[in-house]
Motif scaffolding. Sequence first.
Motif, short mmCIF file in Angstrom:
data_model
loop_
_atom_site.label_atom_id
_atom_site.label_comp_id
_atom_site.label_asym_id
_atom_site.label_seq_id
_atom_site.Cartn_x
_atom_site.Cartn_y
_atom_site.Cartn_z
N ALA A 91 -25.57 -71.86 28.40
CA ALA A 91 -25.26 -72.84 29.34
C ALA A 91 -24.00 -73.39 29.66
O ALA A 91 -23.80 -73.68 30.70
N ASP A 92 -23.20 -73.34 28.73
CA ASP A 92 -21.82 -73.43 29.14
C ASP A 92 -21.16 -72.71 30.05
O ASP A 92 -20.57 -73.14 30.96
N GLU A 93 -21.48 -71.37 29.91
CA GLU A 93 -20.92 -70.51 30.91
C GLU A 93 -21.33 -70.70 32.33
O GLU A 93 -20.78 -70.71 33.11
N ILE A 94 -22.81 -71.11 32.29
CA ILE A 94 -23.52 -71.22 33.73
C ILE A 94 -22.83 -72.72 34.36
O ILE A 94 -22.59 -72.64 35.37
N GLN A 95 -22.44 -73.63 33.32
CA GLN A 95 -22.06 -74.87 33.97
C GLN A 95 -20.52 -74.64 34.33
O GLN A 95 -20.07 -75.11 35.39
N GLN A 96 -19.60 -73.74 33.80
CA GLN A 96 -18.35 -73.45 34.41
C GLN A 96 -18.56 -72.78 35.86
O GLN A 96 -17.45 -72.89 36.41
N ARG A 97 -19.51 -71.88 36.16
CA ARG A 97 -19.71 -71.60 37.31
C ARG A 97 -20.37 -72.36 38.09
O ARG A 97 -20.83 -72.00 39.46
N GLY A 98 -20.49 -73.54 37.83
CA GLY A 98 -20.90 -74.55 38.95
C GLY A 98 -22.65 -74.70 38.88
O GLY A 98 -23.27 -75.49 39.69
N GLY A 99 -23.31 -74.18 37.98
CA GLY A 99 -24.72 -74.42 37.87
C GLY A 99 -25.07 -75.49 36.75
O GLY A 99 -24.12 -76.12 36.15
N GLU A 100 -26.29 -75.55 36.39
CA GLU A 100 -26.61 -76.49 35.46
C GLU A 100 -27.69 -75.94 34.62
O GLU A 100 -28.79 -75.48 35.07
N ALA A 101 -27.64 -76.08 33.40
CA ALA A 101 -28.51 -75.48 32.50
C ALA A 101 -28.62 -76.47 31.18
O ALA A 101 -27.75 -77.00 30.65
N LEU A 102 -29.68 -76.75 30.59
CA LEU A 102 -29.84 -77.36 29.40
C LEU A 102 -30.59 -76.43 28.34
O LEU A 102 -31.51 -75.95 28.57
N PRO A 103 -29.73 -76.47 27.20
CA PRO A 103 -30.10 -75.72 26.23
C PRO A 103 -31.22 -76.47 25.33
O PRO A 103 -30.86 -77.56 24.87
N VAL A 104 -32.34 -75.89 24.78
CA VAL A 104 -33.37 -76.58 24.22
C VAL A 104 -33.59 -75.58 22.95
O VAL A 104 -34.71 -74.85 23.23
N THR A 105 -33.37 -76.11 21.82
CA THR A 105 -34.05 -75.37 20.57
C THR A 105 -35.19 -75.42 20.54
O THR A 105 -35.98 -76.23 20.43
N THR A 106 -35.91 -74.22 20.73
CA THR A 106 -37.26 -74.38 20.89
C THR A 106 -38.15 -73.14 19.72
O THR A 106 -37.68 -71.95 20.32
N ASP A 107 -38.82 -73.29 18.83
CA ASP A 107 -39.53 -72.03 18.30
C ASP A 107 -40.91 -72.45 19.16
O ASP A 107 -41.85 -73.25 18.88
N VAL A 108 -41.44 -71.35 19.73
CA VAL A 108 -42.24 -71.19 20.52
C VAL A 108 -43.61 -70.97 19.96
O VAL A 108 -44.81 -71.27 20.44
N SER A 109 -43.62 -70.88 18.44
CA SER A 109 -44.86 -70.76 18.01
C SER A 109 -45.19 -72.26 17.31
O SER A 109 -46.24 -72.43 16.60
N ASN A 110 -44.27 -73.10 17.60
CA ASN A 110 -44.55 -74.42 17.15
C ASN A 110 -44.97 -75.53 18.31
O ASN A 110 -44.20 -75.76 18.97
N LEU A 111 -46.25 -75.96 18.25
CA LEU A 111 -46.71 -76.72 19.35
C LEU A 111 -46.01 -77.85 19.79
O LEU A 111 -45.71 -78.27 20.88
N ASP A 112 -45.37 -78.71 18.60
CA ASP A 112 -44.54 -79.75 18.75
C ASP A 112 -43.60 -79.55 19.69
O ASP A 112 -42.95 -80.33 20.37
N GLU A 113 -42.63 -78.44 19.23
CA GLU A 113 -41.44 -78.09 19.92
C GLU A 113 -41.79 -77.43 21.36
O GLU A 113 -40.88 -77.61 22.15
N ILE A 114 -43.06 -76.82 21.72
CA ILE A 114 -43.26 -76.81 23.10
C ILE A 114 -43.41 -77.85 23.86
O ILE A 114 -42.75 -78.10 25.10
N HIS A 115 -44.05 -78.92 23.31
CA HIS A 115 -44.19 -80.27 24.06
C HIS A 115 -42.90 -80.96 24.21
O HIS A 115 -42.69 -81.40 25.23
N ASN A 116 -42.03 -80.76 23.20
CA ASN A 116 -40.72 -81.19 23.43
C ASN A 116 -39.99 -80.56 24.30
O ASN A 116 -39.34 -81.26 25.23
N LEU A 117 -40.03 -79.36 24.50
CA LEU A 117 -39.41 -78.55 25.79
C LEU A 117 -39.69 -79.08 27.20
O LEU A 117 -38.82 -79.30 28.05
N VAL A 118 -41.15 -79.26 27.37
CA VAL A 118 -41.52 -79.72 28.49
C VAL A 118 -41.16 -81.08 28.74
O VAL A 118 -40.56 -81.56 29.83
N GLU A 119 -41.12 -82.04 27.75
CA GLU A 119 -40.66 -83.32 28.11
C GLU A 119 -39.10 -83.61 28.34
O GLU A 119 -38.81 -84.13 29.33
#
Length: 266
Positions: A45-73
Amino acid sequence: MSDKPIIIITGASSGIGEASARLFASRGYRLSLAARRFERLKSLADEIQQRGGEALPVTTDVSNLDEIHNLVEVTLDRFGQIDVLVNNAGFGRLNWLEELNPSEDIEAQVKVNVLAVVQMTRAVLPHMIARRSGHVINMASLASFIATPTYSVYAACKFAVRGFTESLRREVGVHGIKVTGIYPGAVNTEFTQHTGSKRKTGIGTPKALRMDAEHVARAVLSAVQRPRRSIILPWYMRFAILANALFPGVVDRIIEARFVKPEREL
Ligand code: NJP
């Protein structure tokens, strides 16, 4: 708010997901990057931002439903919309079925490779339906068509992803939502480090036929730019799929003689 499209990529901390993130960022997409290894996501995400982009890093274990909902939220909180979901996170434990661990190898694979794809998609769908727009891209595999020994659980998962992809496409097209399955052969990524595969014969995909992650990333981008039902990579593997479907008995005999018997020392 900027009108640059928003994309969620799961499994963005390495391999195909990471290469796709770089490519989409270079085309002006704003990204939510999901995986378990936060440090990797953060530096991407830092690399993308340095190049003028926008990226949000979100720790997500996709086998966990709560973490999936958090990612979308958190994605909706930050960007206000989701245009593309790339269900890319996945791994394969490739061994004889009796040697696979019931939980770490079998259950975990089904959770990440199948259930997470279904749950991630279900979590973004109401938003896409409400906007009458969106694109879901599922990273499946050639193993969605051709199931070889030691790939039993992995192939079961990827066949399931293909079935899910095909059904979903017919279900949500009326809402203006596109669905694409990507079916790559062997790709040079960290995937092979996690397979636990030990081959006596050393038989595997020849180097010349292995793709790099950027090759697959370009296919993901092209699917978004020109939506298609499916993309098989490399393209000529569609002939292998056809041969496998037309002559399964011949393929069985070749695989048994060339791979199973020497591997099992029979
Ligand atoms: O593999 P790799 P690829 N929650 O290992 C993430 C398919 N495919 O890029 O959580 C969230 O470099 C992991 O992140 P982390 C394959 O089945 C590959 O090749 O930080 N994320 C990492 O970012 C898969 O669907 C080949 O460990 C989880 C990513 O997944 C996709 O391509 C051939 C996670 C894996 O990156 C990308 O794999 C083929 C979890 N619980 C299909 N578990 C091939 N490479 O040959 C894992 O046909 N991840």
